[in-house]
Motif scaffolding. Sequence first.
Motif, short mmCIF file in Angstrom:
data_model
loop_
_atom_site.label_atom_id
_atom_site.label_comp_id
_atom_site.label_asym_id
_atom_site.label_seq_id
_atom_site.Cartn_x
_atom_site.Cartn_y
_atom_site.Cartn_z
N LEU A 1 -7.79 -0.40 -7.52
CA LEU A 1 -6.49 -0.88 -7.98
C LEU A 1 -6.24 -0.33 -9.38
N ASP B 1 -9.59 -0.33 -1.77
CA ASP B 1 -9.13 0.78 -2.60
C ASP B 1 -9.37 0.40 -4.05
N TYR C 1 0.82 -1.21 0.00
CA TYR C 1 0.00 0.00 0.00
C TYR C 1 0.86 1.26 0.00
N ASP D 1 -2.40 0.51 -5.45
CA ASP D 1 -3.59 1.22 -4.98
C ASP D 1 -3.67 2.58 -5.66
#
Length: 509
Positions: free
Chosen positions: A240, A238, A45, A440
């Motif tokens: 991608l 999130d 991340y 992300d």
Amino acid sequence: MAGLAAAHRLGAVPGLRTCVLESGGRARDEHLEALNDVEDPKGRYAGARASRVRLIGGASTLWGGRLLPLTAHDLGARDYASIEPWPINPEELDAHTSSVETLFDLDHRPFESTDLARVWPKFGLYPRHAGVSCRFAKFPTFRNRNIATALRRSVLAGARVTVYLNATVHDFGLDAEAGRLREVVARAPDGASLRVAARYFIFAAGTIETTRLALLLDRVSHQRAFAGCGALGLYFNDHLKVAVGRVFPIDACATNRLLGYHVAGATRRNLHFELSAQAQRQHAIPSAYIDFRLAMPERSIYSALRDLGRRIQGKTPPHRDRQLLREALDVETLYRLLFWRLRHRQLYLSDTISITAEMRIEQAPSAAHRVTLSDRLDAFGTPQVRLDWSPTEADRRTFLAALRHFKAFWSQSGLTAVSPIAWEPDDEASGDRFLNRAQDASHPAGSTRMGLDPTRSVVDPALRCHGVPNLFLVSASVFPGAGSANPTLTILQLAHRCAAQIAGEIRSA
């Protein structure tokens, strides 16, 4: 952004005093930015530092400017993809769209349509396709993107709104019997402390920090604040993102009309290609959309103007702007920029700009993706965030199905004839590469989601914490699903809606 937007609305309520606590100052401070560090065991991340900033204006100093609402389909039940419905209807969000547009000096034209004949003059009517839908996102000017600049007079200098800078909340006072938050305690880097008691509190610090504050409150209260809630910190997700192709224009004019920003006053618009509701149901997958990324050559008029705009947006002092403009000045490109702006009301894209198709897919929320408090402490002695998150096999399926639909749309709509794209393969091996390469999109969501059941959600439809009735959470952390667009407009709609809820309760008291 959400905190200042809510304060702006609450500041208009007669007799109400509003206080904003901002962790940062007027400019970025690397020591404060270290408070954004997270423990990331899987190392996947990047958005924890890349998209979070502690200064007045928050993420609006970094934000690309895209404003686009979630669709009615995004907010509805999507059982086929294990995404729960939002407990509010689209009209409740739409009611606040106009006020958000006014905040950024944007027009009020619909997102679903515009003068499409100008966009595709060679193709006549807008090319319909069952697998892909198109809308038009709106972008403020660089000067208008920074919400602190937009609200400088109404909030930052307002008599009814007090803003404290360098005030990082680290402790809480909870009335255990009433179950209400009594006060918050903030600290400055120099050690100064501030206690704020209030009737209502709003945590509006972005998904990760808002979740951390809720977790800290739960810990301080010995797990009484969110007792019985099985959702706090869970279902983090999130969008991608991954590059899926490069555009090689055959018809430069048509490509400009298709992909260039359309300019009308202080509003810029561009096309947004998203996976249709029909395609999502067909493959039992969440949403996806294509974002066309423009790579500006260094030391060009484009990069010089972009950097100047970013400095205006971030309120950082100009640095050799005139010199950079002189070095980058290309008379022919400047002439084309001016001509195209006047003739077509668009940004001209020269052949020196590389255009990449970047696909962004929605993740179905999973309880395995979670935000918790780490054993590591920050500079204030407060636990950092531990983030357990990574792409999944389900994301792989979404990627492959969505890519095939976008490729078919581009070909069948006739766009390949003017703006062909060298697409990435869509075989099974490509799915494996996607899992390795996907990043992300810095659109964190879901870890304090809203719902009707206090055992399976953190906040109710009004964004009020089920267990702490005078505490509201306003960030993408309350989203049950991320949907088919970046979250900014929806967050600000929720901020205005939350402020209206509180103002209504005060008036009726």
